[in-house]
Design an enzyme around this catalytic site. Structure first.
Site, PDB file in Angstrom:
ATOM      1  CE  LYS A  68      -5.234   4.112   1.648  1.00 38.74           C
ATOM      2  NZ  LYS A  68      -3.860   3.847   1.200  1.00 38.74           N
ATOM      3  CE  LYS A  89      -5.841   0.794   3.846  1.00 37.19           C
ATOM      4  NZ  LYS A  89      -4.622   1.177   3.205  1.00 37.19           N
TER       5      LYS A  89
END
Ligand code: PBG
Length: 315
Positions: A186, A240
């Site tokens: 992330k 992400k």
């Protein structure tokens, strides 16, 4: 013939719909920076999940917006917290015909806006997020979410050791069958802006998450993060955001043997909506191209605010 030879497919069964549920409201609240997405009431989220399931979207991930925030985010593990209530409601409505995922983090629940517990006063330049104290909070959240009916918990806070701590807590509470979808790679992205409107979250003192989320100049550390999470017990891993990180999705897919998810995040959705609202791009064409490209890069699963749109298009 083009369909016959197409290498990539996109199907509703691969999509997960992110849903926001807010405590203490009586009508769904629109989110200005996420056109078409709302903060749900406890009642409206039940209707939405049923409608999604009827359309073939059988996986959702829940984010809570509590009425009260505090230093450690205790509403995230309170059995009376909004997500725990919603998990019980949805389990009663739909049993296990829908995969109920719960985002596991505290930024929506803390009064300072960080994804973890602080080691000093909020806003003070010498204050840091206390990684290991945060793991204890995450363990409590995991058990509360599983007790309430979550089939998958999805830790998104990027603390070191979070997957191992959560796995141990779940197993210790008899939740061996609850799976972990780890937000492993992330990045500290500017594309989460509209999400922070959706969950009413701002970091006190104007700080950022660069001490725990990844630097977008780096690719190799994504592989290290993913491998660490799998070693600690992650059942699925996530990259992400999605579109600016297709190289990372492809590299992760090549490196691991567990399902790979990608999160097409709020800012990616907002860019699509804003440009198409101005007539600058064709919404449906770009949306399909974007989701298909994420699949082509290697994502098995896509978390996207476009899930319902796609399902209705196909219906
Ligand atoms: C953290 C979390 C975030 C998102 C999902 N989980 C925000 C952040 O890390 O700042 C962003 C999702 C999106 O932008 O759509 N709980």
């Amino acid at each position: 013939m083009r369909d016959l030879v197409a290498e990539t497919s996109l199907d509703v069964r691969q999509l997960v719909a992110p849903l926001f549920v807010r405590e203490g409201i009586s009508e769904p609240q629109p989110i200005v920076s996420l056109p078409g997405v709302v903060q749900h009431t406890r009642a409206s989220v039940r209707e939405e999940v049923r409608a999604l399931a009827d359309l073939g979207v059988r996986s959702v991930i829940l984010f809570g917006v509590p009425a009260i925030k505090d230093g450690i985010g205790s509403q995230a593990f309170d059995p009376e917290g909004i997500v725990q209530h919603t998990l019980r409601d949805l389990t009663a409505d739909l049993g296990d015909s829908v995969v109920l995922m719960a985002d596991l983090c505290v930024d929506e629940y803390t009064d300072h806006g960080h994804c973890g517990v602080l080691d000093g006063p909020a806003g003070d330049p010498n204050t840091s997020v206390d990684n290991d104290a945060t793991l204890e909070v995450y363990a409590r959240i995991a058990v509360a979410q599983a007790d309430a009916g979550a089939q998958v918990v999805a830790p998104s806070g990027m603390m070191d050791g979070q997957v191992g701590a959560i796995r141990a807590a779940l197993d210790g509470a008899g939740h061996q069958n609850v799976a972990i979808l780890a937000y492993s790679a992330k990045y500290a992205s500017g594309l989460y802006g509209p999400f922070r409107d959706a969950v009413d979250c701002a970091i006190v003192g104007g700080g950022n998450r660069k001490a725990y989320q990844q630097d977008w100049r780096n690719a190799r550390e994504a592989i290290a993060e993913v491998q660490a999470d799998i070693a600690q017990g992650a059942d699925m891993v996530m990259v992400k955001p999605a579109l600016p990180y297709l190289d990372i999705i492809a590299a992760v897919k090549a490196a691991v043997n567990v399902p790979v998810a990608a999160y097409h995040v709020s800012g990616e959705y907002a860019m699509l909506k804003a440009a198409s609202a101005n007539g600058w791009i064709d919404h449906d064409a770009v949306a399909l191209e974007s989701l298909t490209a994420i699949r082509r890069a290697g994502a098995d699963i896509i978390l996207t605010y476009l899930a319902r749109w796609f399902a209705e298009l196909r219906a």
